[in-house]
Design an enzyme around this catalytic site. Structure first.
Site, PDB file in Angstrom:
ATOM      1  N   CYS A 190      45.259 -49.155  74.882  1.00 55.28           N
ATOM      2  CA  CYS A 190      43.810 -48.938  74.767  1.00 55.28           C
ATOM      3  C   CYS A 190      43.248 -49.588  73.500  1.00 55.28           C
ATOM      4  O   CYS A 190      42.127 -50.079  73.504  1.00 55.28           O
ATOM      5  CB  CYS A 190      43.488 -47.454  74.810  1.00 55.28           C
ATOM      6  N   GLU A 238      38.809 -40.162  76.789  1.00 57.43           N
ATOM      7  CA  GLU A 238      39.402 -41.258  75.994  1.00 57.43           C
ATOM      8  C   GLU A 238      39.415 -42.468  76.916  1.00 57.43           C
ATOM      9  O   GLU A 238      40.212 -42.522  77.854  1.00 57.43           O
ATOM     10  CB  GLU A 238      40.832 -40.902  75.580  1.00 57.43           C
ATOM     11  N   GLU A 249      37.130 -55.419  79.440  1.00 57.98           N
ATOM     12  CA  GLU A 249      38.471 -54.972  79.072  1.00 57.98           C
ATOM     13  C   GLU A 249      39.480 -55.621  80.035  1.00 57.98           C
ATOM     14  O   GLU A 249      39.427 -55.389  81.237  1.00 57.98           O
ATOM     15  CB  GLU A 249      38.595 -53.451  79.155  1.00 57.98           C
ATOM     16  N   LYS A 305      47.910 -34.145  85.389  1.00 53.51           N
ATOM     17  CA  LYS A 305      48.106 -35.117  86.471  1.00 53.51           C
ATOM     18  C   LYS A 305      48.448 -36.489  85.888  1.00 53.51           C
ATOM     19  O   LYS A 305      47.595 -37.145  85.301  1.00 53.51           O
ATOM     20  CB  LYS A 305      46.842 -35.252  87.325  1.00 53.51           C
TER      21      LYS A 305
HETATM   22  P1  NAD Z   1      42.277 -45.158  85.610  1.00 52.48           P
HETATM   23  O1  NAD Z   1      40.961 -44.685  85.121  1.00 52.48           O
HETATM   24  O2  NAD Z   1      42.326 -45.988  86.825  1.00 52.48           O
HETATM   25  O3  NAD Z   1      43.224 -43.903  85.924  1.00 52.48           O
HETATM   26  C1  NAD Z   1      43.459 -42.904  84.938  1.00 52.48           C
HETATM   27  C2  NAD Z   1      43.824 -41.611  85.635  1.00 52.48           C
HETATM   28  O4  NAD Z   1      42.680 -41.154  86.376  1.00 52.48           O
HETATM   29  C3  NAD Z   1      44.975 -41.727  86.640  1.00 52.48           C
HETATM   30  O5  NAD Z   1      45.784 -40.584  86.551  1.00 52.48           O
HETATM   31  C4  NAD Z   1      44.254 -41.761  87.967  1.00 52.48           C
HETATM   32  O6  NAD Z   1      45.040 -41.265  89.025  1.00 52.48           O
HETATM   33  C5  NAD Z   1      43.078 -40.839  87.698  1.00 52.48           C
HETATM   34  N1  NAD Z   1      41.918 -41.033  88.570  1.00 52.48           N
HETATM   35  C6  NAD Z   1      41.561 -42.150  89.240  1.00 52.48           C
HETATM   36  N2  NAD Z   1      40.434 -41.919  89.940  1.00 52.48           N
HETATM   37  C7  NAD Z   1      40.073 -40.635  89.700  1.00 52.48           C
HETATM   38  C8  NAD Z   1      38.992 -39.812  90.128  1.00 52.48           C
HETATM   39  N3  NAD Z   1      38.043 -40.260  90.944  1.00 52.48           N
HETATM   40  N4  NAD Z   1      38.918 -38.550  89.655  1.00 52.48           N
HETATM   41  C9  NAD Z   1      39.842 -38.077  88.814  1.00 52.48           C
HETATM   42  N5  NAD Z   1      40.904 -38.797  88.389  1.00 52.48           N
HETATM   43  C10 NAD Z   1      41.018 -40.066  88.823  1.00 52.48           C
HETATM   44  O7  NAD Z   1      42.967 -45.855  84.360  1.00 52.48           O
HETATM   45  P2  NAD Z   1      44.373 -46.602  84.314  1.00 52.48           P
HETATM   46  O8  NAD Z   1      44.237 -47.899  85.014  1.00 52.48           O
HETATM   47  O9  NAD Z   1      45.454 -45.648  84.740  1.00 52.48           O
HETATM   48  O10 NAD Z   1      44.558 -46.820  82.742  1.00 52.48           O
HETATM   49  C11 NAD Z   1      44.001 -47.891  82.066  1.00 52.48           C
HETATM   50  C12 NAD Z   1      42.733 -47.475  81.361  1.00 52.48           C
HETATM   51  O11 NAD Z   1      42.976 -46.362  80.514  1.00 52.48           O
HETATM   52  C13 NAD Z   1      42.190 -48.568  80.468  1.00 52.48           C
HETATM   53  O12 NAD Z   1      40.796 -48.659  80.630  1.00 52.48           O
HETATM   54  C14 NAD Z   1      42.538 -48.081  79.067  1.00 52.48           C
HETATM   55  O13 NAD Z   1      41.719 -48.570  78.050  1.00 52.48           O
HETATM   56  C15 NAD Z   1      42.403 -46.607  79.229  1.00 52.48           C
HETATM   57  N6  NAD Z   1      43.139 -45.908  78.169  1.00 52.48           N
HETATM   58  C16 NAD Z   1      42.432 -45.323  77.146  1.00 52.48           C
HETATM   59  C17 NAD Z   1      43.110 -44.681  76.111  1.00 52.48           C
HETATM   60  C18 NAD Z   1      42.355 -44.044  74.964  1.00 52.48           C
HETATM   61  O14 NAD Z   1      42.966 -43.287  74.220  1.00 52.48           O
HETATM   62  N7  NAD Z   1      41.076 -44.299  74.797  1.00 52.48           N
HETATM   63  C19 NAD Z   1      44.504 -44.635  76.123  1.00 52.48           C
HETATM   64  C20 NAD Z   1      45.190 -45.252  77.161  1.00 52.48           C
HETATM   65  C21 NAD Z   1      44.490 -45.885  78.192  1.00 52.48           C
END
Ligand code: NAD
Length: 495
Positions: A302, A268, A399, A193
């Site tokens: 990230c 992650e 963050e 997804k």
């Molecule tokens: P997010 O957590 O809002 O969304 C990530 C994914 O989760 C999206 O596909 C979203 O649709 C889905 N999602 C949202 N709510 C959900 C739920 N209740 N159940 C299941 N899935 C759900 O994150 P974002 O804003 O898309 O990305 C930014 C974040 O990602 C930052 O915190 C960043 O640090 C992190 N990130 C971490 C890494 C790593 O490798 N550690 C890499 C890239 C980004």
């Protein structure tokens, strides 16, 4: 003004129809035809749209993935066959790199040159790297110590089964490759997804997977909302594992969602990575690298180096030079060749970045440059440098995920380590020094999944990366990344 006229005919054609999602080998739209607009963050305009998967679509995708996992159409191929398919995926990514890079820029707000030059090839390399693992799957032999009976013991590693993978919007193509390649190498069936803010390049990747020979049902790609598609995947009893990359807040929600069948969960999550600059560092190199560590992809990375700590003797110099570099960045759309700082992904995200900066102003800090959203179209935010004497500041603790860096002085190595570790996160860090002994000592003392010395943010597929503390569970890349998708099974044969 729309940037569509600047992209290739192939990309324009791709964007001219509502993109369907993939279930098995069928590209389909949702019942009722609901769709989501793909917004170019550089203009705020829709540049295309994609179908939004609904409940029935998730159920269908899980059923097909389960069937695929049971009948072995992918997992029972020979390792060399799986390897060859993954290698073909990589070649197809390379061949399609212009469209993939353009989609990443239009939909995800990325800068074209680094995306085409580094990110798309890195996605291809990820498939090549894990293609190599297919023929080198781990396994162990043991001589069990059962008194009076001889056994031959071995441990075999089997695919976990059906995996739901949920990814964020920053670097969607690479995130998808990091998830899909090891899972497919392990023989799993996957439902991926993408994030609703950056989906198009991942749907295009789905077409390449089928073209490369991934059998129908081994991969489905469901575009849609996290609260529906992501949540359902996490709760579904026929999904054996969730691999998630995203925010720590959603990661914590998933802990609840997966408990029904105690499915495996790897996370992650967010980061607040420190960059430690000592006075003996090569500052000509270190300060521009520290700027790059936070300002590339407008800080939406990230492992972004969002907290700089500079030894007191060079603190003023680091603040001044970082501010100078920040002010020299050219803010603009990623498809403009001159731009060096692209937009944030959405208006809401920009508002959250600015909120943290605003709250930090009242915490005794000095905003040295930037700090106000750019007027006009698009979701741009200037590179922002904040000087602070202490760490009790929102921009130091939270963050930001934007082009905002705090700079704080430190007196000695022990205090530098204390500052670095003063965070709920522990994803990455960098140390800039000419002193090798100090570099090794700090590498051992800093609590994070990866430490770079005299560099920052270099991705390396052979080395595990992931989070200490609230930055996550598990490691991607390398053998550890493969093991996320394998179950160990012990076999004891009485001789
Ligand atoms: P997010 O957590 O809002 O969304 C990530 C994914 O989760 C999206 O596909 C979203 O649709 C889905 N999602 C949202 N709510 C959900 C739920 N209740 N159940 C299941 N899935 C759900 O994150 P974002 O804003 O898309 O990305 C930014 C974040 O990602 C930052 O915190 C960043 O640090 C992190 N990130 C971490 C890494 C790593 O490798 N550690 C890499 C890239 C980004």
């Amino acid at each position: 003004m729309s940037r569509l006229h600047t992209v290739s005919d192939a990309t324009r054609r791709y964007l001219s129809t509502t993109r369907p999602f993939l279930i098995g080998d069928r590209w389909q739209g949702a019942d009722g035809g609901t769709h989501i607009d793909a917004i170019d963050p550089a203009t705020g305009e829709a540049i295309g749209r994609f179908h939004e998967a609904q409940q029935a679509d998730v159920l269908q995708a899980v059923a097909i993935a389960r069937q695929s996992a049971e009948d072995g159409r992918w997992s029972a191929l020979t390792p060399a066959q799986r390897q060859n398919v993954l290698w073909r995926v990589a070649d197809l990514i390379d061949a399609d790199s212009q469209t993939l890079a353009e989609l990443e820029c239009l939909d995800g707000g990325k800068l074209y040159a680094p995306t085409r030059q580094y990110e798309v090839p890195h996605a291809a390399e990820t498939f090549r790297y894990y293609a190599g693992w297919c023929t080198k799957m781990p396994g162990h032999l043991f001589q069990p110590s059962v008194p009076g009976v001889e056994f031959h013991g071995y441990v075999r590693y089997e695919p976990v089964g059906v995996v739901g993978q949920i990814i964020p919007w920053n670097g969607a193509l690479v995130a998808a490759a990091w998830k899909l390649a090891p899972a497919l190498a392990a023989g799993c069936s996957v439902i991926l997804k993408p994030a609703e803010w950056s989906t198009l390049s991942v749907l295009r990747l789905g077409e390449l997977l089928l073209e490369a020979g991934v059998p129908p049902g081994a991969v489905s790609i469901l575009s849609g909302k996290g609260r529906l598609v992501g949540q359902m995947l996490a709760e579904h009893p026929d999904v054996d594992k969730i691999a998630f990359t995203g925010s720590t807040a959603v990661g914590k929600q998933l802990l609840q969602a997966v408990q029904g069948n105690l499915k495996r969960l790897s996370l992650e999550l967010g980061g607040k990575s420190p960059t430690l600059i000592f006075a003996d560092a090569d500052l000509e190199e270190a300060i521009p690298a520290a700027a790059n560590a936070i300002f590339s992809n407008a800080g939406q990375v990230c492992v972004a180096g969002s907290r700089v700590y500079a030894e007191r003797a060079i603190y003023a110099q680091v603040c001044a030079r970082l501010s100078e570099i920040a002010s020299s960045l050219i803010v603009g759309p990623g498809l403009d060749a001159d731009s060096t700082l692209g937009p944030l992904i959405s208006a809401a995200h920009r508002a959250s970045v600015h909120d943290i900066v605003t709250r930090s102003r009242t915490a005794g800090t000095q905003v040295l440059c930037g700090g106000e959203p750019q007027a006009g179209v698009g979701f741009f935010y200037p590179a922002t440098v904040i000087g602070c004497e202490h760490g009790a500041v929102p921009a130091v603790q939270e963050e930001v995920f934007g082009p905002v860096v705090t700079v704080m002085p430190f007196e000695d190595a022990a205090r530098a380590v204390r500052h670095a570790n003063d965070s709920i996160y522990g994803l990455a860090a960098s140390v800039w020094t000419q002193n090798l002994s100090r570099a090794h000592t700090l590498a051992a003392q800093i609590k994070s999944g990866i430490i770079w010395v005299n560099s920052h943010g270099i991705p390396e597929l052979s080395m595990p990366i992931g989070g200490f503390k609230q930055s996550g569970w598990g490691r991607e890349h390398g053998e550890e990344g493969l093991m996320l998708y394998l179950e160990a099974k012990s076999v004891m044969i009485r001789l």
